[in-house]
Structures are given as structure tokens and as C-alpha cells.
Design a protein around this motif. Structure first.
Motif, mmCIF file in Angstrom:
data_model
loop_
_atom_site.group_PDB
_atom_site.id
_atom_site.type_symbol
_atom_site.label_atom_id
_atom_site.label_comp_id
_atom_site.label_asym_id
_atom_site.label_seq_id
_atom_site.Cartn_x
_atom_site.Cartn_y
_atom_site.Cartn_z
ATOM 1 N N SER A 171 0.876 -0.914 0.270
ATOM 2 C CA SER A 171 -0.084 -0.313 -0.108
ATOM 3 C C SER A 171 0.939 1.013 0.097
ATOM 4 C CB SER A 171 -1.082 0.173 0.884
ATOM 5 O OG SER A 171 -0.042 -0.370 2.546
ATOM 6 N N SER A 172 2.370 1.582 0.199
ATOM 7 C CA SER A 172 3.176 1.994 0.318
ATOM 8 C C SER A 172 4.766 2.168 -0.840
ATOM 9 C CB SER A 172 3.584 2.394 1.552
ATOM 10 O OG SER A 172 3.916 2.203 2.084
ATOM 11 N N ASN A 173 4.948 2.813 -1.030
ATOM 12 C CA ASN A 173 6.807 2.568 -1.409
ATOM 13 C C ASN A 173 6.908 1.066 -0.551
ATOM 14 O OD1 ASN A 173 5.890 3.751 -3.574
ATOM 15 N ND2 ASN A 173 6.976 5.335 -2.984
ATOM 16 N N ALA A 174 6.948 1.360 1.098
ATOM 17 C CA ALA A 174 7.508 1.261 1.858
ATOM 18 C C ALA A 174 7.102 -0.174 2.182
ATOM 19 C CB ALA A 174 8.379 1.281 3.204
ATOM 20 N N ASP A 175 5.840 -0.814 2.269
ATOM 21 C CA ASP A 175 5.416 -2.202 1.821
ATOM 22 C C ASP A 175 6.135 -3.004 0.889
ATOM 23 O OD1 ASP A 175 4.346 -1.655 4.452
ATOM 24 O OD2 ASP A 175 2.186 -0.986 3.711
ATOM 25 N N ALA A 176 5.978 -1.933 -0.380
ATOM 26 C CA ALA A 176 6.493 -2.795 -1.985
ATOM 27 C C ALA A 176 7.876 -3.412 -1.313
ATOM 28 C CB ALA A 176 5.334 -1.653 -3.047
ATOM 29 N N THR A 177 8.753 -2.457 -0.817
ATOM 30 C CA THR A 177 9.618 -3.252 -1.005
ATOM 31 C C THR A 177 9.882 -3.892 -0.124
ATOM 32 O OG1 THR A 177 10.739 -0.926 0.631
ATOM 33 C CG2 THR A 177 10.534 -0.465 -2.263
ATOM 34 N N LEU A 178 9.573 -4.289 1.378
ATOM 35 C CA LEU A 178 9.913 -4.691 2.180
ATOM 36 C C LEU A 178 8.866 -6.073 2.219
ATOM 37 C CD1 LEU A 178 10.350 -2.275 4.873
ATOM 38 C CD2 LEU A 178 12.034 -3.868 3.860
ATOM 39 N N ALA A 179 7.725 -5.979 2.022
ATOM 40 C CA ALA A 179 6.812 -6.840 1.813
ATOM 41 C C ALA A 179 6.927 -8.094 0.690
ATOM 42 C CB ALA A 179 4.870 -6.714 1.565
ATOM 43 N N ARG A 180 7.681 -9.477 1.449
ATOM 44 C CA ARG A 180 8.094 -10.396 0.435
ATOM 45 C C ARG A 180 7.372 -11.979 1.715
ATOM 46 N NH1 ARG A 180 11.723 -8.267 3.024
ATOM 47 N NH2 ARG A 180 12.929 -9.603 5.238
ATOM 48 N N VAL A 181 7.432 -12.806 0.019
ATOM 49 C CA VAL A 181 7.333 -14.374 0.350
ATOM 50 C C VAL A 181 8.251 -15.147 -0.481
ATOM 51 C CG1 VAL A 181 5.565 -16.618 0.524
ATOM 52 C CG2 VAL A 181 5.046 -13.872 0.610
ATOM 53 N N SER A 182 9.330 -15.917 0.456
ATOM 54 C CA SER A 182 9.873 -16.916 0.530
ATOM 55 C C SER A 182 9.311 -18.604 0.233
ATOM 56 C CB SER A 182 11.424 -16.947 1.037
ATOM 57 O OG SER A 182 11.343 -16.922 2.259
ATOM 58 N N VAL A 183 9.746 -19.134 -0.357
ATOM 59 C CA VAL A 183 9.766 -20.824 -0.076
ATOM 60 C C VAL A 183 10.936 -21.285 -0.160
ATOM 61 C CG1 VAL A 183 8.613 -23.276 -0.970
ATOM 62 C CG2 VAL A 183 7.248 -20.258 -1.394
ATOM 63 N N THR A 184 11.880 -21.671 0.886
ATOM 64 C CA THR A 184 13.016 -22.263 0.876
ATOM 65 C C THR A 184 12.540 -23.891 1.117
ATOM 66 O OG1 THR A 184 14.006 -20.467 1.612
ATOM 67 C CG2 THR A 184 15.374 -22.533 1.778
ATOM 68 N N MET A 185 13.500 -24.602 -0.217
ATOM 69 C CA MET A 185 12.831 -26.378 0.456
ATOM 70 C C MET A 185 14.469 -26.738 0.355
ATOM 71 S SD MET A 185 11.754 -27.327 -2.890
ATOM 72 C CE MET A 185 12.113 -28.369 -3.313
ATOM 73 N N LYS A 186 14.642 -28.116 1.183
ATOM 74 C CA LYS A 186 15.989 -28.667 1.461
ATOM 75 C C LYS A 186 15.552 -30.262 0.931
ATOM 76 C CE LYS A 186 19.741 -29.220 3.387
ATOM 77 N NZ LYS A 186 20.812 -28.495 4.596
#
Length: 167
Positions: free
Chosen positions: A61-76
Motif C-alpha cells: 500500500s506504500s513504497n515502504a511496504d512494496a519494498t519490504l513485503a515478501r514471501v519466500s519458499v525455501t526447500m531442502k
């Protein structure tokens, strides 16, 4: 007129067959694990090898959110439940070393909920762990705190990814 129709036919067929795009299918582990992410999420990092990861930036909803909001998938690769438990334990231990780490209250034993700081920004973290098709998988959703409208949309997208994970 017939030539124009014939030239347009492949484009029309391709468009019709594609249908409405609501989510993007993602495959990892040489196709062993499939899940979906909402359209509009941008793949910003990908790694392969023993530990495989994909990181998606989530529009905010803001530039700060757009740069910080993230989803990661890590697998091993994990041949058994002990290897899965080692993976999830290692990932949970990493979280405790983050700046101003504060544990939250998970709703299930396969979840990890906490807050921490990245630079000067306080972030909410939600992690969920899966053991599927010979892989230990971590879904990690990270967003800035404080914007309720954005948080609701972000959490809905994160829940959709979790629901699409194979169990």
C-alpha cells in the motif's frame, strides 16, 4: 478477409485457452513441489542447489511496504522426518538471531510467528513448514507492521500460497 482471420486465429486461440490468470503456478525441486502465488507478485530472487529458494516481492500500500513485503519458499531434500525436523529447527534458530526478535503465538506446531526489525522497520513474520515429496519446505511471509488494510490483503495471499502447498 479470410487471410486476416487465419492470421488472427492463433492469437485468438492462445488467448482463449489461457483463460483468466488468477495465480501463477510455481515448481521447485525438479517439479517435485508445486504451489501457486497470486498474480502481481514478482519473483525477485531464485536459487538452486541443495537449498532451493524463490522469493517474491508483494505489492504494498506504500513504497515502504512494496519494498519490504515478501514471501519466500525455501526447500531442502529431506529423506525422513528427522531431516525435516532438523531443517525446521535450523530455520527457527536463525529467526531468533534477528534484531529485536520477539516470539508470537503460532496456531499449529508447523508454524513460527514472530516480529523482528530490519534496519529501522519492524516486521511481522509468519513461517509454515511442510514435509512433502522428500523435501522439507519453509514458507516465510514477511510484511511491515501497522497497515491493517495491507496486512489483510497480504495475509490472504500468504494463506493462499500455504493452501496450495502439497501436504
Amino acid at each position: 478477409m479470410h487471410r486476416t482471420l487465419l492470421r488472427a486465429l492463433p492469437f485468438v486461440l492462445a488467448t482463449a485457452l489461457a483463460g483468466p490468470a488468477l495465480a501463477t503456478d510455481v515448481a521447485m525441486g525438479d517439479g517435485a513441489v508445486h504451489f501457486t502465488v497470486p498474480d502481481g507478485w514478482t519473483l525477485i530472487m531464485q536459487s538452486s542447489g541443495d537449498d532451493e529458494s524463490q522469493v517474491f516481492q508483494v505489492p504494498g500500500s506504500s513504497n515502504a511496504d512494496a519494498t519490504l513485503a515478501r514471501v519466500s519458499v525455501t526447500m531442502k531434500k529431506a529423506n525422513n522426518l528427522i531431516a525435516f525436523q532438523q531443517f525446521s529447527g535450523d530455520m527457527r534458530n536463525r529467526a531468533t538471531s534477528l534484531k529485536e526478535y520477539a516470539a508470537g503465538k503460532p496456531k499449529a506446531p508447523t508454524e513460527n510467528v514472530y516480529t523482528a526489525k530490519e534496519g529501522t522497520v519492524k516486521l511481522d513474520y509468519y513461517e509454515r513448514y511442510f514435509f512433502t515429496n522428500g523435501y522439507a519446505v519453509q514458507l516465510r511471509c514477511v510484511r511491515p507492521t501497522g497497515d491493517a488494510k495491507f496486512a489483510a490483503a497480504f495475509d490472504k495471499g500468504c494463506a493462499a500460497v500455504a493452501a496450495s502447498m502439497p501436504n
